[in-house]
Design a protein around this motif. Structure first.
Motif, PDB file in Angstrom:
ATOM      1  N   UNK A 148      37.911  57.750  49.279  1.00 46.78           N
ATOM      2  CA  UNK A 148      36.465  57.577  49.389  1.00 46.78           C
ATOM      3  C   UNK A 148      36.131  56.092  49.455  1.00 46.78           C
ATOM      4  N   UNK A 149      35.269  55.737  50.381  1.00 49.58           N
ATOM      5  CA  UNK A 149      34.748  54.379  50.478  1.00 49.58           C
ATOM      6  C   UNK A 149      33.384  54.326  49.810  1.00 49.58           C
ATOM      7  N   UNK A 150      33.144  53.278  49.028  1.00 51.23           N
ATOM      8  CA  UNK A 150      31.835  53.101  48.414  1.00 51.23           C
ATOM      9  C   UNK A 150      31.453  51.634  48.471  1.00 51.23           C
ATOM     10  N   UNK A 151      30.220  51.379  48.842  1.00 51.52           N
ATOM     11  CA  UNK A 151      29.729  50.006  48.867  1.00 51.52           C
ATOM     12  C   UNK A 151      29.501  49.529  47.437  1.00 51.52           C
ATOM     13  N   UNK A 152      29.927  48.317  47.151  1.00 50.59           N
ATOM     14  CA  UNK A 152      29.822  47.785  45.790  1.00 50.59           C
ATOM     15  C   UNK A 152      28.379  47.712  45.302  1.00 50.59           C
ATOM     16  N   UNK A 153      27.420  47.709  46.201  1.00 47.67           N
ATOM     17  CA  UNK A 153      26.014  47.682  45.788  1.00 47.67           C
ATOM     18  C   UNK A 153      25.619  48.930  45.003  1.00 47.67           C
ATOM     19  N   UNK A 154      26.401  50.000  45.150  1.00 50.06           N
ATOM     20  CA  UNK A 154      26.100  51.230  44.418  1.00 50.06           C
ATOM     21  C   UNK A 154      26.637  51.213  42.993  1.00 50.06           C
ATOM     22  N   UNK A 155      27.463  50.229  42.662  1.00 45.76           N
ATOM     23  CA  UNK A 155      28.026  50.117  41.313  1.00 45.76           C
ATOM     24  C   UNK A 155      26.982  49.543  40.362  1.00 45.76           C
ATOM     25  N   UNK A 156      26.900  50.136  39.171  1.00 43.42           N
ATOM     26  CA  UNK A 156      25.968  49.652  38.153  1.00 43.42           C
ATOM     27  C   UNK A 156      26.620  48.520  37.347  1.00 43.42           C
ATOM     28  N   UNK A 157      25.893  47.417  37.159  1.00 48.59           N
ATOM     29  CA  UNK A 157      26.385  46.357  36.288  1.00 48.59           C
ATOM     30  C   UNK A 157      27.112  45.241  37.022  1.00 48.59           C
ATOM     31  N   UNK A 158      27.822  44.435  36.244  1.00 49.31           N
ATOM     32  CA  UNK A 158      28.503  43.233  36.709  1.00 49.31           C
ATOM     33  C   UNK A 158      29.788  43.597  37.449  1.00 49.31           C
ATOM     34  N   UNK A 159      29.882  43.227  38.711  1.00 53.20           N
ATOM     35  CA  UNK A 159      31.047  43.570  39.519  1.00 53.20           C
ATOM     36  C   UNK A 159      32.308  42.813  39.110  1.00 53.20           C
ATOM     37  N   UNK A 160      32.170  41.796  38.302  1.00 52.80           N
ATOM     38  CA  UNK A 160      33.332  41.013  37.871  1.00 52.80           C
ATOM     39  C   UNK A 160      33.724  41.277  36.423  1.00 52.80           C
ATOM     40  N   UNK A 161      33.112  42.278  35.828  1.00 50.06           N
ATOM     41  CA  UNK A 161      33.402  42.612  34.429  1.00 50.06           C
ATOM     42  C   UNK A 161      34.343  43.820  34.383  1.00 50.06           C
ATOM     43  N   UNK A 162      35.603  43.576  34.032  1.00 44.59           N
ATOM     44  CA  UNK A 162      36.587  44.644  33.912  1.00 44.59           C
ATOM     45  C   UNK A 162      36.957  44.907  32.445  1.00 44.59           C
ATOM     46  N   UNK A 163      36.080  44.513  31.534  1.00 48.96           N
ATOM     47  CA  UNK A 163      36.402  44.586  30.108  1.00 48.96           C
ATOM     48  C   UNK A 163      36.524  46.019  29.606  1.00 48.96           C
ATOM     49  N   UNK A 164      35.936  46.981  30.314  1.00 49.43           N
ATOM     50  CA  UNK A 164      36.009  48.377  29.868  1.00 49.43           C
ATOM     51  C   UNK A 164      37.147  49.141  30.539  1.00 49.43           C
ATOM     52  N   UNK A 165      37.959  48.456  31.342  1.00 45.01           N
ATOM     53  CA  UNK A 165      39.044  49.125  32.068  1.00 45.01           C
ATOM     54  C   UNK A 165      40.188  49.503  31.135  1.00 45.01           C
ATOM     55  N   UNK A 166      40.887  50.589  31.476  1.00 42.90           N
ATOM     56  CA  UNK A 166      42.104  50.948  30.758  1.00 42.90           C
ATOM     57  C   UNK A 166      43.222  50.008  31.199  1.00 42.90           C
ATOM     58  N   UNK A 167      44.431  50.231  30.666  1.00 44.89           N
ATOM     59  CA  UNK A 167      45.552  49.370  31.028  1.00 44.89           C
ATOM     60  C   UNK A 167      46.424  49.989  32.124  1.00 44.89           C
ATOM     61  N   UNK A 168      45.908  51.007  32.815  1.00 46.69           N
ATOM     62  CA  UNK A 168      46.718  51.670  33.833  1.00 46.69           C
ATOM     63  C   UNK A 168      46.975  50.760  35.027  1.00 46.69           C
ATOM     64  N   UNK A 169      45.979  49.957  35.393  1.00 45.42           N
ATOM     65  CA  UNK A 169      46.143  48.976  36.455  1.00 45.42           C
ATOM     66  C   UNK A 169      45.995  47.585  35.860  1.00 45.42           C
ATOM     67  N   UNK A 170      46.889  46.694  36.229  1.00 39.79           N
ATOM     68  CA  UNK A 170      46.782  45.298  35.801  1.00 39.79           C
ATOM     69  C   UNK A 170      46.324  44.446  36.986  1.00 39.79           C
ATOM     70  N   UNK A 171      45.964  43.204  36.695  1.00 41.28           N
ATOM     71  CA  UNK A 171      45.572  42.245  37.732  1.00 41.28           C
ATOM     72  C   UNK A 171      44.445  42.791  38.616  1.00 41.28           C
ATOM     73  N   UNK A 172      43.476  43.463  37.999  1.00 41.89           N
ATOM     74  CA  UNK A 172      42.327  43.928  38.762  1.00 41.89           C
ATOM     75  C   UNK A 172      41.618  42.730  39.385  1.00 41.89           C
ATOM     76  N   UNK A 173      41.306  42.856  40.665  1.00 41.91           N
ATOM     77  CA  UNK A 173      40.710  41.717  41.362  1.00 41.91           C
ATOM     78  C   UNK A 173      40.096  42.157  42.683  1.00 41.91           C
TER      79      UNK A 173
END
Length: 233
Positions: A148-173
């Protein structure tokens, strides 16, 4: 729940596209070295559909065109579960909320408690079904993955905040679309990227969706609601 590791599991993957008309980039992370599926590879957020996904209410449904394409060559009534899985995996692996403000009817299930605590319900209206692929035989895990493709404008909140992410993926960027092939990517990710690059300036859902089908007999490129593409050796 016991999972049959030889079965092909339905799965959903999310490609978040940022600044599509100026300097397009996509969200990726790296799988762990000990992961059974695609270790060390840079991938999009995603994962298998859970049995509970079909019962999670959506604040807004998938676009009708995408809903119809998902129904082709698939088990009945799978569309909502795929959309919910995409939103859930995006939340779990990146901490990003694809949803609308709203109250849940009663307590949210455990997997959604932290999502609901932020005051949101999952919404599928921004998801666009753009690709489907089945993992080739012989792999330790096999998935029938819908991208699925989604435009980042549809995401709620700060697009650079990964503080709530699990540890399944590292180096999120966020990776520039014209630089992403410098990363260690799975083959199918490169194929999907070619499709995304070709339609990056078109914000509408595709009327025809590529389907990369791998089975014991052959590897075929087909199109859902289109014409079959040539066989791949």
């Amino acid at each position: 729940m016991t999972v049959d590791k030889t079965a092909i599991r339905n799965a959903a993957t999310v490609i978040v596209l940022r600044d599509r008309f100026t300097a397009p980039s996509i969200l990726m992370g790296q799988r762990g070295a000990k992961a059974a599926f695609m270790p060390n590879k840079f991938v999009f957020p995603g994962g298998a559909v859970d049995p509970e996904d079909s019962s999670i209410p959506l604040a807004a449904p998938l676009p009708q065109l995408c809903y119809d394409r998902l129904a082709e060559q698939a088990e009945a009534d799978l569309q909502q579960a795929l959309a919910v899985a995409a939103i859930r995996e995006l939340w779990e692996e990146t901490g990003m909320v694809l949803g609308q403000p709203g109250e849940w009817d009663g307590d949210a299930p455990a997997d959604w408690a932290s999502f609901a605590a932020l005051g949101f319900k999952p919404s599928a209206e921004a998801l666009q079904f753009v690709f489907r692929a089945v993992t080739p035989p012989g792999r330790p895990r096999r998935f029938d993955a819908r991208f699925f493709l989604v435009d980042a404008q549809a995401i709620q909140g700060d697009l650079d905040d990964f503080s709530r992410a699990s540890d399944e993926l590292s180096h999120l960027q966020w990776v520039k679309l014209d630089e992403v092939r410098n990363f260690d990517l799975p083959f199918i990710t490169e194929v999907v990227l070619a499709e995304i690059t070709a339609r990056v300036t078109d914000p509408t859902p595709p009327s025809s969706v590529p389907f990369y089908l791998n089975n014991d007999e052959a590897s075929l490129f087909q199109r859902l609601r289109g014409y079959p593409m040539p066989e791949v050796d």
